[in-house]
Design an enzyme around this catalytic site. Structure first.
Site, PDB file in Angstrom:
ATOM      1  N   CYS A 261       0.611  -1.359  -0.190  1.00 33.67           N
ATOM      2  CA  CYS A 261      -0.052   0.109  -0.274  1.00 33.67           C
ATOM      3  C   CYS A 261       1.325   1.536   0.003  1.00 33.67           C
ATOM      4  O   CYS A 261       0.522   1.948  -0.885  1.00 33.67           O
ATOM      5  CB  CYS A 261      -0.742   0.186   1.201  1.00 33.67           C
ATOM      6  SG  CYS A 261      -1.882  -1.404   1.188  1.00 33.67           S
TER       7      CYS A 261
HETATM    8  N1  LIG Z   1      -2.495  -6.538   1.553  1.00 32.20           N
HETATM    9  C1  LIG Z   1      -2.457  -5.789   1.986  1.00 32.20           C
HETATM   10  O1  LIG Z   1      -2.755  -5.339   3.619  1.00 32.20           O
HETATM   11  C2  LIG Z   1      -3.715  -4.613   1.778  1.00 32.20           C
HETATM   12  C3  LIG Z   1      -4.844  -3.211   2.088  1.00 32.20           C
HETATM   13  C4  LIG Z   1      -5.471  -2.511   1.900  1.00 32.20           C
HETATM   14  C5  LIG Z   1      -6.072  -2.544   0.246  1.00 32.20           C
HETATM   15  N2  LIG Z   1      -5.693  -3.063  -0.345  1.00 32.20           N
HETATM   16  C6  LIG Z   1      -5.542  -3.833  -1.333  1.00 32.20           C
HETATM   17  O2  LIG Z   1      -6.094  -4.484  -2.056  1.00 32.20           O
HETATM   18  C7  LIG Z   1      -6.401  -5.268  -3.417  1.00 32.20           C
HETATM   19  C8  LIG Z   1      -5.522  -6.734  -3.377  1.00 32.20           C
HETATM   20  O3  LIG Z   1      -4.238  -6.356  -2.643  1.00 32.20           O
HETATM   21  P1  LIG Z   1      -3.812  -7.725  -2.446  1.00 32.20           P
HETATM   22  O4  LIG Z   1      -2.969  -7.705  -0.848  1.00 32.20           O
HETATM   23  O5  LIG Z   1      -4.775  -8.833  -1.495  1.00 32.20           O
HETATM   24  O6  LIG Z   1      -3.632  -9.091  -3.275  1.00 32.20           O
HETATM   25  P2  LIG Z   1      -2.497 -10.079  -3.562  1.00 32.20           P
HETATM   26  O7  LIG Z   1      -1.813  -9.965  -4.431  1.00 32.20           O
HETATM   27  O8  LIG Z   1      -2.541 -10.634  -2.559  1.00 32.20           O
HETATM   28  O9  LIG Z   1      -3.950 -11.264  -3.715  1.00 32.20           O
HETATM   29  C9  LIG Z   1      -4.554 -10.290  -4.883  1.00 32.20           C
HETATM   30  C10 LIG Z   1      -5.378 -12.064  -5.869  1.00 32.20           C
HETATM   31  O10 LIG Z   1      -5.873 -11.580  -7.130  1.00 32.20           O
HETATM   32  C11 LIG Z   1      -5.510 -12.806  -7.897  1.00 32.20           C
HETATM   33  N3  LIG Z   1      -5.905 -11.996  -9.364  1.00 32.20           N
HETATM   34  C12 LIG Z   1      -5.574 -11.123 -10.127  1.00 32.20           C
HETATM   35  N4  LIG Z   1      -6.494 -10.213 -10.901  1.00 32.20           N
HETATM   36  C13 LIG Z   1      -7.379 -11.431 -10.935  1.00 32.20           C
HETATM   37  C14 LIG Z   1      -8.628 -12.132 -11.824  1.00 32.20           C
HETATM   38  N5  LIG Z   1      -8.496 -10.607 -13.138  1.00 32.20           N
HETATM   39  N6  LIG Z   1      -9.717 -13.070 -11.574  1.00 32.20           N
HETATM   40  C15 LIG Z   1      -9.445 -13.222 -10.475  1.00 32.20           C
HETATM   41  N7  LIG Z   1      -8.341 -13.211  -9.298  1.00 32.20           N
HETATM   42  C16 LIG Z   1      -6.882 -12.741  -9.824  1.00 32.20           C
HETATM   43  C17 LIG Z   1      -4.678 -13.186  -7.822  1.00 32.20           C
HETATM   44  O11 LIG Z   1      -3.754 -13.985  -8.197  1.00 32.20           O
HETATM   45  C18 LIG Z   1      -4.106 -13.471  -6.015  1.00 32.20           C
HETATM   46  O12 LIG Z   1      -4.648 -14.326  -6.083  1.00 32.20           O
HETATM   47  C19 LIG Z   1      -5.612  -4.373  -3.929  1.00 32.20           C
HETATM   48  O13 LIG Z   1      -5.534  -3.197  -4.928  1.00 32.20           O
HETATM   49  C20 LIG Z   1      -4.733  -3.496  -2.639  1.00 32.20           C
HETATM   50  O14 LIG Z   1      -3.658  -2.186  -3.189  1.00 32.20           O
HETATM   51  C21 LIG Z   1      -4.086  -5.035  -0.114  1.00 32.20           C
END
Ligand SMILES: NC(=O)c1ccc[n+]([C@@H]2O[C@H](COP(=O)([O-])OP(=O)(O)OC[C@H]3O[C@@H](n4cnc5c(N)ncnc54)[C@H](O)[C@@H]3O)[C@@H](O)[C@H]2O)c1
Length: 419
Positions: A261
């Site tokens: 983030c």
């Molecule tokens: N990790 C954090 O602490 C956090 C906190 C707040 C917000 N976010 C936001 O949340 C969102 C997701 O982050 P995350 O950390 O969970 O990411 P991540 O990489 O851990 O997980 C994302 C998942 O989505 C899958 N994916 C990608 N494209 C896809 C598609 N088209 N269809 C289906 N699945 C798909 C990937 O294979 C992966 O398993 C981002 O926008 C991030 O900025 C993350």
């Protein structure tokens, strides 16, 4: 019919959300793009720190299933999108996972479904990117037969106090009905749901939260540098300032910012400001510059410490302790430990590392294997650098047995070299 939700993306955000919804009785589909993730999850193997294998087993027992097949969307009242939103080549937002997810689900929407975007993104994405793409992929009437909302994820991985249930959830729907439907979904497992007037406000609120952290971390990082030169202990300064019960919030310096983030999201905001209004968001750009300078500053401090005992960095054994971006989790994404190791290796230091959460550590020019034995590695190093203060580290004992010890986290006693 059982209330059914499809959660697109089963990563750090999507899997804990799936767990929370499943626990209160939702039938949850975890729609994924990665067949490896689907196979692992359906076998009961969690790849996310905050969800244990036991929790996943219980979810599977309640009917949770991970899948590559988007037809589950047609059986869902709610579809939540939690896919990555990284930066593209020129530092611009990369929404390709969001557009791919939206394009995949659109043909499967049925009347009455609410689609919620949780991925962090720039203001306007829900209205200008998600809604048009959904509308062009379905015969349903937008904002009537299907509804769209934005609700930013605020998960703080590894946080034992604040989780999904007790962190207020922001919701901004494109219509009043969308806000109501999204709020009702979250209210089934979140204590407090706060409705804003629309998606833009919710999208921007999330970016304000992350930019606030980014800027304040940069402030203490810059102060750490000049306090060192002035002979003032920044950690004591922060300890003193933190006693003020109002108008001050404690932030600490370190080797840089990491994670999914803080190094990324503020760029979404500065990109949008520049694109729409033609001028820079100067706080973000300055914070970026300062935070990005910290790995090199840590290396400068290592050089200074070795120099004081008559050693060059070239050929010295440097043991890095803790390489994840946060304490007590395994997530290494954007960790500033990586540029620290890269710079040290460019300067021909012999870099070793120890992290209880990481066995093989990928850095820019290959990967390093964790030192086998922590105590032996500490004794053999010319300098030990604490980059991440995992709670299992006995910092006092490690620092007293090291030839030189540099603490970048301010957790050791005052007679140890600190950032
Ligand atoms: N990790 C954090 O602490 C956090 C906190 C707040 C917000 N976010 C936001 O949340 C969102 C997701 O982050 P995350 O950390 O969970 O990411 P991540 O990489 O851990 O997980 C994302 C998942 O989505 C899958 N994916 C990608 N494209 C896809 C598609 N088209 N269809 C289906 N699945 C798909 C990937 O294979 C992966 O398993 C981002 O926008 C991030 O900025 C993350």
């Amino acid at each position: 019919m059982t209330d059914t939700v499809t959660i697109v993306g089963q990563g750090y955000v999507g899997l804990p959300l799936a767990e929370a919804a499943s626990e209160v009785g939702w039938r949850v589909w975890g729609l994924e793009a990665s067949s490896r993730v689907v196979t692992q999850l359906n076998r009961g193997q969690s790849h996310v720190d905050d969800i244990s294998d036991q929790q996943l087993e219980r979810m599977l027992g309640r009917g949770y299933a991970a899948t590559l097949d988007p037809s589950c969307v047609s059986r869902s009242q709610i579809v939540v999108i939690c896919v990555p939103t990284p930066l593209g080549d020129a530092g611009s937002p990369d929404l390709s996972a969001v557009t791919a997810a939206v394009t995949t689900i659109a043909p499967h929407l049925t009347s009455g479904t609410t689609v919620i975007l949780e991925s962090t993104t720039y203001p306007g994405t829900t209205e200008e990117v998600v809604l048009p793409l959904l509308s062009s992929g379905t015969h349903l009437t937008p904002n009537q037969e299907f509804l769209v909302a934005f609700s930013p994820e605020r998960v703080n991985p590894g946080d034992k106090k604040f989780g999904i249930r007790n962190t207020p959830k922001l919701v901004g729907g494109l219509t009043k009905e969308a806000s109501e439907a999204a709020s009702a979904f979250y209210a089934s497992f979140v204590e407090q749901v706060v409705v804003l007037s629309g998606p833009r406000e919710a999208e921007t609120a999330k970016l304000l939260e992350n930019t606030f952290r980014h800027v304040n971390i940069a402030l203490v990082n810059e102060m750490a540098k000049f306090c060192h030169e002035l002979g003032i202990d920044i950690w004591e300064v922060i300890r003193g300032a933190s006693t003020k019960p109002f108008g001050f919030m404690r932030f600490t310096p370190g080797p840089g910012v990491g994670g999914h983030c803080i190094p990324i999201d503020p760029n979404y905001l500065s990109f949008e400001v520049r694109k729409e209004l033609g001028y820079p968001f100067r706080f973000v750009e300055l914070a970026q510059e300062i935070n990005n300078s910290m790995p090199r500053y840590v290396v400068d401090r290592i050089v200074e410490a070795l120099n004081d005992v008559g050693k060059p960095l070239n050929g010295s054994r440097v043991l890095l302790l803790g390489v994840t971006y946060k304490p007590d989790i395994a997530d290494q994404r954007e960790s500033p430990a990586i540029p620290v190791a890269d710079i040290l290796r460019q300067k021909k230091a012999r870099v070793e590392f120890y992290d209880p959460y990481v066995e093989n550590w990928a850095i820019s020019d290959g990967s390093l294997e964790r030192s086998r034995e922590l105590e032996a590695a500490v004794l053999g190093a010319d300098i030990v650098v604490l980059l991440q203060a995992h709670s299992s580290f006995d910092v006092e004992s490690l620092s007293s047995s090291a030839a030189l010890f540099l603490d970048t986290q301010g957790v050791s006693s005052e007679n140890v070299l600190r950032l």
